[in-house]
Design an enzyme around this catalytic site. Structure first.
Site, short mmCIF file in Angstrom:
data_model
loop_
_atom_site.label_atom_id
_atom_site.label_comp_id
_atom_site.label_asym_id
_atom_site.label_seq_id
_atom_site.Cartn_x
_atom_site.Cartn_y
_atom_site.Cartn_z
CG ASP A 44 -3.40 3.22 4.96
OD1 ASP A 44 -2.75 2.18 5.17
OD2 ASP A 44 -2.95 4.36 5.20
CE1 TYR A 49 -1.11 9.61 7.74
CE2 TYR A 49 -2.94 8.18 7.13
CZ TYR A 49 -1.61 8.52 7.03
OH TYR A 49 -0.78 7.79 6.23
CE LYS A 74 -0.08 3.88 7.31
NZ LYS A 74 -1.37 4.61 7.24
CG HIS A 107 3.29 6.33 10.01
ND1 HIS A 107 2.20 7.13 10.31
CD2 HIS A 107 3.46 6.48 8.67
CE1 HIS A 107 1.74 7.72 9.22
NE2 HIS A 107 2.51 7.34 8.22
#
Length: 272
Positions: A44, A49, A74, A107
Site C-alpha cells: 500500500d 508518500y 492513492k 486519499h
C-alpha cells in the site's frame, strides 16, 4: 492469497499487507523486496508518500508474477477533479512501472474543496478502462459516503481509515459493512502506541506473541484489511506471523476498553 477477502467487485485482496508511509523512496525498493520475499502479497503506497518509484523497483526486484501482488496507491488532495485525477493516476502508474493497479483510492475527501465526487467519477473511468481494477476511498466518514453513493454509480470497494484499539471506528465500520464496503486500517498500531502497552503485552504473553502481533490479530478477527508499516526485516516478518493463534473473549474485552476515540491523525472533515 490464502488469507484474503473478496471485494464487492469480485476481486480478492490479501487481508494483511505492508504499508510504506514515510519510507523514503531510496529505502522503499529494498523494503518491498524483503516483504515480498517473506510472503507479503499486498503493498500500500500513495502519491503523497513520494516513494512510488521505489515501490515499483521493489516489485521488479522480487520478480513475482504481476497477478500475485496486490498494489494500492492513492490520489492526493491537490489533484482532486476529474481531469487532474486522471493525470495524477498516469503519473503514479508510470512511477510504479505497472500497467494497472489493483486498487486506487481517493486519499482524503478534502470536503472544503468539494471535488471528491468528480474525483471519484475519474476513478470510475479508470476502473472501466481496466487500469484500476478496484476503486475506493480513504478517510471517508459516513456522511461523505452518503453523498458519494447518491451521486456516483459504483460503490467503493474499500474505505481505508485510521483504526486501532484507541480508535475502533465502530460507526464507520458498521456503515461500511452495511454497504458492502471493506474496511481497511491505516495506523493499525497507533503509530507505535501499541508497543509496550501493558494490556497488550499481557495478552501477548499469554499467547507467546508481541503486542504488535496481538493488535494485528485483532484487526484480522474484526474482518479488517490491515497494513502495518516497518522497514526492519525482523519486524516485517514478525508482523506476518499472526495466523497461528486466536484471541479469546477476555482478550477482545480488554482491547475494547482501550478505545478512547483518540486519533493520531486529523479528522477527515478538517483536512483540505
Amino acid at each position: 492469497m490464502e488469507h484474503a477477502l473478496t471485494l464487492n467487485d469480485g476481486h480478492v485482496i490479501p487481508q494483511l499487507g505492508l504499508g510504506v508511509y514515510k519510507i523514503p523512496d531510496d529505502l522503499a525498493a529494498g523494503t518491498v523486496q524483503i516483504a515480498l520475499e517473506d510472503g507479503y502479497r499486498h503493498i500500500d503506497t500513495a502519491a503523497l508518500y513520494a516513494n512510488e518509484r521505489g515501490v515499483g523497483e521493489g516489485l521488479a526486484r522480487a520478480a513475482l508474477p504481476r497477478d500475485e501482488v496486490f498494489v494500492t496507491t492513492k490520489v492526493w488532495n491537490d489533484r482532486h477533479g476529474y481531469d487532474e485525477t486522471l493525470r495524477a493516476f498516469d503519473e503514479s502508474l508510470a512511477k510504479l512501472g505497472l500497467d494497472y493497479v489493483d486498487l486506487y483510492l481517493i486519499h482524503w475527501p478534502a470536503p472544503q474543496q468539494n471535488r471528491y465526487v468528480e474525483t471519484y467519477r475519474a476513478l470510475e473511468r479508470l476502473r472501466a478502462d481496466g487500469r484500476a481494477r478496484s476503486i475506493g476511498v480513504s478517510n471517508f466518514h459516513p456522511h461523505h459516503l452518503d453523498r458519494l453513493l447518491a451521486e456516483t454509480d459504483i460503490v467503493p470497494a474499500v474505505n481505508q481509515i485510521e483504526l486501532h484499539p484507541w480508535l475502533s471506528q465502530t460507526e464507520t465500520r458498521a456503515y461500511n459493512t452495511a454497504h458492502g464496503i471493506l474496511t481497511e486500517a491505516w495506523s493499525p498500531l497507533a503509530r507505535g502506541r501499541a508497543i509496550g502497552n501493558a494490556t497488550l503485552d499481557a495478552i501477548g504473553a499469554r499467547h507467546g506473541k508481541s503486542a504488535a502481533q496481538v493488535v494485528i490479530r485483532w484487526h484480522l478477527e474484526l474482518g479488517n484489511v490491515v497494513i502495518p508499516k516497518s522497514v526492519t526485516p525482523s519486524r516485517i516478518r514478525e508482523n506476518l506471523d499472526v495466523f497461528d493463534f486466536a484471541l479469546d473473549a477476555a482478550d477482545r474485552e480488554a482491547i475494547a476498553r482501550l478505545d478512547a476515540g483518540e486519533r493520531t491523525g486529523k479528522d477527515p472533515d478538517d483536512l483540505d
